[in-house]
Design a protein around this motif. Structure first.
Motif, PDB file in Angstrom:
ATOM      1  N   PHE A 184      14.479 -26.668  -1.349  1.00  0.00           N
ATOM      2  CA  PHE A 184      13.440 -26.036  -0.532  1.00  0.00           C
ATOM      3  C   PHE A 184      12.307 -25.577  -1.431  1.00  0.00           C
ATOM      4  O   PHE A 184      12.459 -25.409  -2.643  1.00  0.00           O
ATOM      5  N   ASP A 185      11.154 -25.374  -0.827  1.00  0.00           N
ATOM      6  CA  ASP A 185       9.958 -24.951  -1.545  1.00  0.00           C
ATOM      7  C   ASP A 185       9.967 -23.424  -1.641  1.00  0.00           C
ATOM      8  O   ASP A 185       9.980 -22.726  -0.618  1.00  0.00           O
ATOM      9  N   VAL A 186       9.950 -22.904  -2.874  1.00  0.00           N
ATOM     10  CA  VAL A 186      10.016 -21.442  -3.068  1.00  0.00           C
ATOM     11  C   VAL A 186       8.651 -20.787  -2.898  1.00  0.00           C
ATOM     12  O   VAL A 186       8.567 -19.561  -2.744  1.00  0.00           O
ATOM     13  N   PHE A 187       7.566 -21.574  -2.919  1.00  0.00           N
ATOM     14  CA  PHE A 187       6.230 -20.978  -2.895  1.00  0.00           C
ATOM     15  C   PHE A 187       5.985 -20.091  -1.672  1.00  0.00           C
ATOM     16  O   PHE A 187       5.500 -18.956  -1.814  1.00  0.00           O
ATOM     17  N   PRO A 188       6.293 -20.547  -0.432  1.00  0.00           N
ATOM     18  CA  PRO A 188       6.051 -19.667   0.720  1.00  0.00           C
ATOM     19  C   PRO A 188       6.841 -18.365   0.642  1.00  0.00           C
ATOM     20  O   PRO A 188       6.336 -17.299   1.037  1.00  0.00           O
ATOM     21  N   TYR A 189       8.061 -18.439   0.119  1.00  0.00           N
ATOM     22  CA  TYR A 189       8.886 -17.227   0.011  1.00  0.00           C
ATOM     23  C   TYR A 189       8.297 -16.255  -1.017  1.00  0.00           C
ATOM     24  O   TYR A 189       8.232 -15.046  -0.773  1.00  0.00           O
ATOM     25  N   ILE A 190       7.877 -16.782  -2.168  1.00  0.00           N
ATOM     26  CA  ILE A 190       7.297 -15.927  -3.207  1.00  0.00           C
ATOM     27  C   ILE A 190       5.982 -15.316  -2.727  1.00  0.00           C
ATOM     28  O   ILE A 190       5.675 -14.150  -3.015  1.00  0.00           O
ATOM     29  N   SER A 191       5.201 -16.096  -1.984  1.00  0.00           N
ATOM     30  CA  SER A 191       3.926 -15.584  -1.467  1.00  0.00           C
ATOM     31  C   SER A 191       4.154 -14.404  -0.520  1.00  0.00           C
ATOM     32  O   SER A 191       3.482 -13.370  -0.618  1.00  0.00           O
ATOM     33  N   LEU A 192       5.110 -14.573   0.387  1.00  0.00           N
ATOM     34  CA  LEU A 192       5.397 -13.489   1.334  1.00  0.00           C
ATOM     35  C   LEU A 192       6.034 -12.291   0.638  1.00  0.00           C
ATOM     36  O   LEU A 192       5.796 -11.138   1.020  1.00  0.00           O
ATOM     37  N   LEU A 193       6.848 -12.541  -0.377  1.00  0.00           N
ATOM     38  CA  LEU A 193       7.411 -11.451  -1.160  1.00  0.00           C
ATOM     39  C   LEU A 193       6.303 -10.636  -1.827  1.00  0.00           C
ATOM     40  O   LEU A 193       6.317  -9.401  -1.787  1.00  0.00           O
ATOM     41  N   THR A 194       5.339 -11.330  -2.426  1.00  0.00           N
ATOM     42  CA  THR A 194       4.217 -10.649  -3.078  1.00  0.00           C
ATOM     43  C   THR A 194       3.428  -9.818  -2.079  1.00  0.00           C
ATOM     44  O   THR A 194       3.081  -8.657  -2.349  1.00  0.00           O
ATOM     45  N   LEU A 195       3.142 -10.394  -0.921  1.00  0.00           N
ATOM     46  CA  LEU A 195       2.401  -9.663   0.107  1.00  0.00           C
ATOM     47  C   LEU A 195       3.182  -8.448   0.587  1.00  0.00           C
ATOM     48  O   LEU A 195       2.615  -7.354   0.762  1.00  0.00           O
ATOM     49  N   ASP A 196       4.473  -8.612   0.781  1.00  0.00           N
ATOM     50  CA  ASP A 196       5.327  -7.505   1.232  1.00  0.00           C
ATOM     51  C   ASP A 196       5.293  -6.348   0.240  1.00  0.00           C
ATOM     52  O   ASP A 196       5.121  -5.176   0.612  1.00  0.00           O
ATOM     53  N   VAL A 197       5.437  -6.661  -1.048  1.00  0.00           N
ATOM     54  CA  VAL A 197       5.427  -5.626  -2.091  1.00  0.00           C
ATOM     55  C   VAL A 197       4.069  -4.938  -2.155  1.00  0.00           C
ATOM     56  O   VAL A 197       3.982  -3.710  -2.254  1.00  0.00           O
ATOM     57  N   MET A 198       2.997  -5.721  -2.092  1.00  0.00           N
ATOM     58  CA  MET A 198       1.652  -5.143  -2.166  1.00  0.00           C
ATOM     59  C   MET A 198       1.380  -4.188  -1.010  1.00  0.00           C
ATOM     60  O   MET A 198       0.846  -3.088  -1.195  1.00  0.00           O
ATOM     61  N   LEU A 199       1.738  -4.599   0.205  1.00  0.00           N
ATOM     62  CA  LEU A 199       1.484  -3.752   1.375  1.00  0.00           C
ATOM     63  C   LEU A 199       2.319  -2.472   1.328  1.00  0.00           C
ATOM     64  O   LEU A 199       1.843  -1.389   1.686  1.00  0.00           O
ATOM     65  N   ARG A 200       3.556  -2.596   0.874  1.00  0.00           N
ATOM     66  CA  ARG A 200       4.427  -1.420   0.830  1.00  0.00           C
ATOM     67  C   ARG A 200       4.032  -0.449  -0.278  1.00  0.00           C
ATOM     68  O   ARG A 200       4.111   0.771  -0.104  1.00  0.00           O
ATOM     69  N   CYS A 201       3.597  -0.984  -1.431  1.00  0.00           N
ATOM     70  CA  CYS A 201       3.293  -0.118  -2.575  1.00  0.00           C
ATOM     71  C   CYS A 201       1.883   0.460  -2.513  1.00  0.00           C
ATOM     72  O   CYS A 201       1.672   1.620  -2.866  1.00  0.00           O
ATOM     73  N   THR A 202       0.921  -0.335  -2.101  1.00  0.00           N
ATOM     74  CA  THR A 202      -0.473   0.123  -2.126  1.00  0.00           C
ATOM     75  C   THR A 202      -0.890   0.823  -0.841  1.00  0.00           C
ATOM     76  O   THR A 202      -1.743   1.711  -0.870  1.00  0.00           O
ATOM     77  N   CYS A 203      -0.292   0.415   0.296  1.00  0.00           N
ATOM     78  CA  CYS A 203      -0.728   0.962   1.587  1.00  0.00           C
ATOM     79  C   CYS A 203       0.391   1.670   2.351  1.00  0.00           C
ATOM     80  O   CYS A 203       0.157   2.166   3.462  1.00  0.00           O
ATOM     81  N   SER A 204       1.610   1.697   1.795  1.00  0.00           N
ATOM     82  CA  SER A 204       2.768   2.296   2.479  1.00  0.00           C
ATOM     83  C   SER A 204       2.936   1.712   3.880  1.00  0.00           C
ATOM     84  O   SER A 204       3.240   2.434   4.838  1.00  0.00           O
ATOM     85  N   PHE A 205       2.738   0.394   3.975  1.00  0.00           N
ATOM     86  CA  PHE A 205       2.780  -0.288   5.269  1.00  0.00           C
ATOM     87  C   PHE A 205       3.972  -1.234   5.311  1.00  0.00           C
ATOM     88  O   PHE A 205       4.114  -2.112   4.467  1.00  0.00           O
ATOM     89  N   GLU A 206       4.834  -1.040   6.309  1.00  0.00           N
ATOM     90  CA  GLU A 206       6.008  -1.899   6.497  1.00  0.00           C
ATOM     91  C   GLU A 206       5.615  -3.085   7.380  1.00  0.00           C
ATOM     92  O   GLU A 206       5.602  -2.987   8.608  1.00  0.00           O
ATOM     93  N   SER A 207       5.277  -4.191   6.763  1.00  0.00           N
ATOM     94  CA  SER A 207       4.800  -5.350   7.535  1.00  0.00           C
ATOM     95  C   SER A 207       5.930  -6.231   8.039  1.00  0.00           C
ATOM     96  O   SER A 207       5.776  -6.952   9.021  1.00  0.00           O
TER      97      SER A 207
END
Length: 268
Positions: A184-207
């Protein structure tokens, strides 16, 4: 007499349209000349850089090769390094636009040591991302980078390790659902992981974006914008904002930007 009056009225209308067109062309001429002069200077600087004449069109350059399937375009660029042994090449995106492509780590190192940001590539990102740290360059980039560096100190990031772990655990749970032995292609998973971490750490937003994936309008818009930016860069007439704004892709880009910006406003 009525016919003569009609002819005169049509002549006046034609003169008005001709005058408007003339004013428009005269106003546009300095921008066209400036763009042509800039690209001519770049072309002169690239005179001694190799380029593939086999796939070159006298008007579109290599644009036709770059459109469509990006996988095939990347294979073609790889062949320039593997078959011809080139470290650098120039790609023509139209009759005047030249892009330097590095094909070897040594060449990439030399470029990255300088200020490698090219307006042609980063300009399409401006309506989406703004003139921030990613797009700015020169003195403005250096200033913003110095201001941002303290925020990434290890002692500041350390409390967020629990957030990183939770997000990574979510991604691993998704991977565990994939049948064993299936690639499987890991790129979509890594992209969403990065977005999840950024939103939770910088904006305290549970997306919960890793689970919802592309069901979220925001995620759909981000993927669409990424695809549209690549297509715009590869099609040289779309570099000009007024041309791109008249195209279907330009309309889609503007609509996707509204979705992303609205999401940002709501989160902040």
């Amino acid at each position: 007499m009525e016919f003569l009056g009609w002819v005169l009225s049509q002549s006046r209308s034609s003169l008005v349209y001709a005058a408007i067109a003339t004013v428009f062309l005269v106003a546009l001429l300095p921008y066209v000349l400036r763009a042509v002069l800039r690209q001519w200077r770049i072309a002169r600087a690239f005179t001694n850089v190799n380029f593939d004449r086999r796939e070159h069109h006298f008007v579109f350059g290599h644009s036709l090769k770059m459109l469509g399937d990006m996988g095939k375009a990347l294979d073609w660029m790889s062949s320039l390094a593997n078959e011809l042994g080139w470290k650098t090449t120039r790609i023509h995106l139209g009759p005047m636009t030249n892009v330097l492509m590095t094909l070897h780590p040594d060449a990439a190192k030399a470029v990255l040591k300088s200020d490698p940001k090219v307006d042609y590539v980063y300009h399409p990102l401006m309506p989406w991302l703004g003139d921030g740290l990613l797009i700015s360059y020169g003195k403005k980039w250096n200033r913003n980078r110095r201001l941002l560096t303290p925020a990434f100190h290890y002692d500041i990031l350390k409390p967020y390790t629990a957030v990183y772990k939770e997000s990574v655990d979510t991604m691993l749970d998704l991977w565990s659902q994939i049948p064993e032995g299936q690639s499987f292609d890991v790129f979509p998973y890594i992209s969403l992981l990065t977005l999840d971490v950024m939103l939770r750490c910088t904006c305290s937003f549970e997306s919960n974006c890793q689970v919802t994936k592309t069901h979220s309008p925001y995620i759909k818009a981000v993927y669409q914008l990424s695809d549209l930016v690549v297509k715009r860069v590869m099609f040289f007439p779309a570099y000009y904002d007024w041309v791109y704004a008249l195209t279907p892709n330009g309309w889609r880009y503007k609509k996707a930007c509204r979705v992303v910006h609205q999401f940002s406003v709501e989160v902040i």
